[in-house]
Write an enzyme that holds these catalytic residues in place. Structure first.
Site, PDB file in Angstrom:
ATOM      1  N   ASP A  39       0.850  -1.185   0.000  1.00 49.50           N
ATOM      2  CA  ASP A  39       0.000   0.000   0.000  1.00 49.50           C
ATOM      3  C   ASP A  39       0.890   1.242   0.000  1.00 49.50           C
ATOM      4  O   ASP A  39       1.898   1.282   0.717  1.00 49.50           O
ATOM      5  CB  ASP A  39      -0.905  -0.012   1.237  1.00 49.50           C
ATOM      6  CG  ASP A  39      -2.027   1.000   1.145  1.00 49.50           C
ATOM      7  OD1 ASP A  39      -1.739   2.212   1.102  1.00 49.50           O
ATOM      8  OD2 ASP A  39      -3.195   0.582   1.135  1.00 49.50           O
ATOM      9  N   ASN A  95     -13.010  -3.286   2.595  1.00 44.48           N
ATOM     10  CA  ASN A  95     -13.909  -2.152   2.749  1.00 44.48           C
ATOM     11  C   ASN A  95     -14.875  -2.194   1.568  1.00 44.48           C
ATOM     12  O   ASN A  95     -14.443  -2.327   0.427  1.00 44.48           O
ATOM     13  CB  ASN A  95     -13.147  -0.830   2.750  1.00 44.48           C
ATOM     14  CG  ASN A  95     -12.219  -0.709   3.942  1.00 44.48           C
ATOM     15  OD1 ASN A  95     -12.553  -1.106   5.041  1.00 44.48           O
ATOM     16  ND2 ASN A  95     -11.028  -0.182   3.716  1.00 44.48           N
ATOM     17  N   GLY A 101     -15.048   3.384   3.703  1.00 46.55           N
ATOM     18  CA  GLY A 101     -13.659   3.738   3.442  1.00 46.55           C
ATOM     19  C   GLY A 101     -13.094   3.217   2.133  1.00 46.55           C
ATOM     20  O   GLY A 101     -11.909   3.405   1.863  1.00 46.55           O
ATOM     21  N   GLN A 102     -13.908   2.567   1.293  1.00 51.73           N
ATOM     22  CA  GLN A 102     -13.399   2.094   0.009  1.00 51.73           C
ATOM     23  C   GLN A 102     -13.181   3.296  -0.901  1.00 51.73           C
ATOM     24  O   GLN A 102     -14.099   4.094  -1.118  1.00 51.73           O
ATOM     25  CB  GLN A 102     -14.365   1.097  -0.635  1.00 51.73           C
ATOM     26  CG  GLN A 102     -13.813   0.480  -1.903  1.00 51.73           C
ATOM     27  CD  GLN A 102     -14.739  -0.564  -2.526  1.00 51.73           C
ATOM     28  OE1 GLN A 102     -15.866  -0.759  -2.095  1.00 51.73           O
ATOM     29  NE2 GLN A 102     -14.246  -1.229  -3.554  1.00 51.73           N
ATOM     30  N   HIS A 108     -10.297  -5.219  -3.219  1.00 54.18           N
ATOM     31  CA  HIS A 108      -8.947  -5.352  -2.669  1.00 54.18           C
ATOM     32  C   HIS A 108      -9.030  -5.698  -1.195  1.00 54.18           C
ATOM     33  O   HIS A 108      -9.862  -5.187  -0.458  1.00 54.18           O
ATOM     34  CB  HIS A 108      -8.096  -4.106  -2.915  1.00 54.18           C
ATOM     35  CG  HIS A 108      -8.677  -2.815  -2.427  1.00 54.18           C
ATOM     36  ND1 HIS A 108      -9.732  -2.175  -3.057  1.00 54.18           N
ATOM     37  CD2 HIS A 108      -8.340  -2.036  -1.383  1.00 54.18           C
ATOM     38  CE1 HIS A 108     -10.008  -1.048  -2.417  1.00 54.18           C
ATOM     39  NE2 HIS A 108      -9.180  -0.945  -1.384  1.00 54.18           N
ATOM     40  N   LEU A 109      -8.158  -6.609  -0.819  1.00 50.80           N
ATOM     41  CA  LEU A 109      -8.074  -7.092   0.553  1.00 50.80           C
ATOM     42  C   LEU A 109      -6.820  -6.508   1.186  1.00 50.80           C
ATOM     43  O   LEU A 109      -5.718  -6.675   0.663  1.00 50.80           O
ATOM     44  CB  LEU A 109      -8.019  -8.628   0.553  1.00 50.80           C
ATOM     45  CG  LEU A 109      -7.908  -9.328   1.900  1.00 50.80           C
ATOM     46  CD1 LEU A 109      -9.076  -8.974   2.806  1.00 50.80           C
ATOM     47  CD2 LEU A 109      -7.829 -10.842   1.690  1.00 50.80           C
ATOM     48  N   HIS A 110      -6.993  -5.815   2.308  1.00 55.63           N
ATOM     49  CA  HIS A 110      -5.865  -5.266   3.043  1.00 55.63           C
ATOM     50  C   HIS A 110      -5.301  -6.345   3.960  1.00 55.63           C
ATOM     51  O   HIS A 110      -6.049  -6.971   4.720  1.00 55.63           O
ATOM     52  CB  HIS A 110      -6.316  -4.092   3.928  1.00 55.63           C
ATOM     53  CG  HIS A 110      -6.852  -2.925   3.175  1.00 55.63           C
ATOM     54  ND1 HIS A 110      -6.110  -1.791   2.941  1.00 55.63           N
ATOM     55  CD2 HIS A 110      -8.064  -2.712   2.604  1.00 55.63           C
ATOM     56  CE1 HIS A 110      -6.845  -0.925   2.268  1.00 55.63           C
ATOM     57  NE2 HIS A 110      -8.033  -1.460   2.046  1.00 55.63           N
TER      58      HIS A 110
END
Length: 122
Positions: A39, A95, A101-102, A108-110
């Site tokens: 990120d 998200n 918060g997207q 996408h996976l944090h």
């Protein structure tokens, strides 16, 4: 015209362009179906995003449209966490929607780790 859930969608989607190699990223691992990269605004010592190569706007669209791709995203996230030395002690976050918060509407996976986390998240 491509819709947001069209697997071939690229348009102006940042993550589609990243997967295509048109946008630079620090890729840490990849599979035939998913890509993991650091990120650019990390929220933890380890903060990696895992995205499916095919475009789906959020995790629910991905689960509905291609459940195996969702499974691949999660498996790759675990592999990244292991490679980062998190030893099963990490947080995974999807998200969904701007209110949650997207900011990029490509699933996408944090993968977050390397520091203590509290509950509930902020």
């Amino acid at each position: 015209m491509s819709s947001s859930s069209d697997p071939g969608h690229t348009g102006d989607c940042l993550f589609c362009r990243l997967v295509a190699g048109d946008v630079p990223a620090e890729v840490v691992e990849a599979t035939d179906r998913s890509v993991a990269f650091r990120d650019v605004n990390p929220q933890a010592p380890t903060h990696v995003l895992v995205v499916p190569r095919a475009h789906h706007a959020n995790a629910v669209e991905l689960a509905t449209g291609d459940p195996e791709a969702l499974a691949d995203v999660v498996r790759l996230a675990d592999s990244v966490a292991e490679a980062e030395g998190l030893a099963g002690d990490y947080r995974l976050v999807f998200n969904t929607g701007a209110g949650a918060g997207q900011t990029v509407f490509h699933t996408h996976l944090h993968v977050l780790g390397g520091r203590p986390f509290t509950w509930p998240p902020g």
